[in-house]
Scaffold this motif. Structure first.
Motif, PDB file in Angstrom:
ATOM      1  N   GLU A 197       0.966  -1.207  -0.055  1.00 14.94           N
ATOM      2  CA  GLU A 197       0.077   0.064   0.005  1.00 14.94           C
ATOM      3  C   GLU A 197       0.838   1.115   0.054  1.00 14.94           C
ATOM      4  O   GLU A 197       0.306   2.356  -0.657  1.00 14.94           O
ATOM      5  CB  GLU A 197      -1.125   0.009   1.241  1.00 14.94           C
ATOM      6  N   LEU A 198       1.900   1.192   0.706  1.00 17.12           N
ATOM      7  CA  LEU A 198       2.830   2.341   0.786  1.00 17.12           C
ATOM      8  C   LEU A 198       3.370   2.423  -0.728  1.00 17.12           C
ATOM      9  O   LEU A 198       3.545   3.660  -1.209  1.00 17.12           O
ATOM     10  CB  LEU A 198       3.899   2.258   1.953  1.00 17.12           C
ATOM     11  N   GLU A 199       3.838   1.668  -1.350  1.00 13.18           N
ATOM     12  CA  GLU A 199       4.556   1.626  -2.530  1.00 13.18           C
ATOM     13  C   GLU A 199       3.289   2.240  -3.482  1.00 13.18           C
ATOM     14  O   GLU A 199       3.830   2.911  -4.432  1.00 13.18           O
ATOM     15  CB  GLU A 199       4.870   0.148  -3.182  1.00 13.18           C
ATOM     16  N   GLU A 200       2.045   1.780  -3.464  1.00 13.15           N
ATOM     17  CA  GLU A 200       1.135   2.538  -4.064  1.00 13.15           C
ATOM     18  C   GLU A 200       0.873   3.820  -3.999  1.00 13.15           C
ATOM     19  O   GLU A 200       0.712   4.704  -4.981  1.00 13.15           O
ATOM     20  CB  GLU A 200      -0.397   1.431  -4.012  1.00 13.15           C
ATOM     21  N   ALA A 201       0.958   4.285  -2.894  1.00 11.33           N
ATOM     22  CA  ALA A 201       0.746   5.550  -2.505  1.00 11.33           C
ATOM     23  C   ALA A 201       2.044   6.330  -3.189  1.00 11.33           C
ATOM     24  O   ALA A 201       1.791   7.537  -3.622  1.00 11.33           O
ATOM     25  CB  ALA A 201       0.919   5.909  -0.958  1.00 11.33           C
ATOM     26  N   ARG A 202       3.307   6.030  -3.096  1.00  7.57           N
ATOM     27  CA  ARG A 202       4.441   6.620  -3.758  1.00  7.57           C
ATOM     28  C   ARG A 202       4.172   6.755  -5.142  1.00  7.57           C
ATOM     29  O   ARG A 202       4.721   7.576  -5.774  1.00  7.57           O
ATOM     30  CB  ARG A 202       5.658   5.848  -3.620  1.00  7.57           C
ATOM     31  N   ASN A 203       3.504   5.686  -5.969  1.00  6.21           N
ATOM     32  CA  ASN A 203       3.311   5.728  -7.133  1.00  6.21           C
ATOM     33  C   ASN A 203       2.542   6.737  -7.651  1.00  6.21           C
ATOM     34  O   ASN A 203       2.499   7.270  -8.898  1.00  6.21           O
ATOM     35  CB  ASN A 203       2.692   4.321  -7.771  1.00  6.21           C
TER      36      ASN A 203
END
Length: 294
Positions: free
Chosen positions: A284-290
């Motif tokens: 989820e954090l990686e999705e947010a960064r994207n």
């Protein structure tokens, strides 16, 4: 719930029909992720709350048993501990969070005891028309939707906002275990909490008391009000409400540009070092960064 008859389409497009004090306290990047990229179902059920949040809610449940159901302090403490333990499975296979959970569990009884002492000092038992979780609302100037919140304790004469403080993660010890540091009650109220109190003051017309209580040690609680804190005054409350109005105005203007989170990310600078992002990890954090990647 809201008295507004017409909600503009740009709010409806993201299923948002009101602001809240807690929403208005979020930085813009976290608000973008939580309220535009993600939906209400995720906010309610998909986001794992941190142990301090579940501890605060459980302490409130214990205090409610004391206030409304006539529980003696010991029974209220047991109720809070029981309620908190139901959250244990949330942190299964999450070592740091499980340690944090257990640390808060040790402090739960004392935290409730100190909250009860604060309520006794405020002579709550002599008040009439006591309620909790009462919805109230106020529409800020220039904002097309209302702001809605729920009071902790409301009486015929005043309102009480209850805030708990729990230990936070410390450094890794030499033996490899995680340490946790005590968090002291502040000398003056947190800015975000003052905003919440200001909103309830405006929405209810009641004189507010802001109570901090912890499980650090016996008697560790503080009551802030107009008699001992210059920030607990109408003048400062109006300042806090103006801050909320500015925050909501910026967000309203952003939504008029677009309701696409990828588009809006180009107008908002992220800060992933902020503690507000701590509850979002892994995929989820990686999705947010994207969201901020071109």
């Amino acid at each position: 719930m809201s008295s507004i008859d017409f909600v503009p389409q740009y709010y409806l497009d993201i299923n948002l029909n009101h602001f809240s004090p807690s929403q208005s306290n979020l930085p813009n990047d976290v608000w973008l992720h939580n309220y535009i990229y993600k939906d209400q179902e995720w906010r309610r059920n998909g986001k794992i709350p941190n142990p301090n949040m579940t501890a605060g809610n459980s302490a409130q449940d214990g205090l409610n048993k004391y206030i409304f159901d006539g529980y003696i302090p010991m029974e209220a403490q047991k109720e809070a501990v029981k309620k908190y333990r139901t959250n244990k499975m949330l942190y299964k296979n999450k070592d740091d969070q499980m340690l944090h959970f257990e640390t808060n569990l040790d402090a739960m009884s004392m935290c409730v005891e100190n909250g009860i002492k604060a309520l006794k000092e405020l002579k709550l038992e002599k008040q009439k028309e006591i309620s909790t979780e009462l919805y109230c609302e106020h529409q800020l100037p220039g904002i097309d939707i209302t702001t809605i919140g729920r009071t902790d304790v409301l009486t015929s004469n005043y309102l009480i906002e209850l805030k708990t403080k729990w230990k936070r993660k410390g450094a890794i010890r030499k033996d490899g275990t995680r340490g946790f540091n005590k968090v002291a009650i502040p000398k003056k109220p947190d800015f975000n909490y003052l905003g919440q109190v200001a909103f309830y003051w405006k929405a209810t017309g009641k004189e507010p008391h802001l109570v901090y209580h912890t499980g650090n040690f016996e008697g560790d609680y503080t009551i802030f009000n107009k008699d001992n804190c210059e920030q607990m005054t109408p003048e400062y409350f109006e300042y806090s409400l103006e801050h909320y109005r500015q925050v909501q105005t910026v967000r309203q203007n952003l939504l008029k540009i677009s309701t696409d989170p990828k588009v809006l990310a180009q107008y908002i600078q992220p800060d992933f070092s902020s503690f507000y992002w701590n509850d979002i990890q892994g995929v989820e954090l990686e999705e947010a960064r994207n969201l901020w990647k071109m």
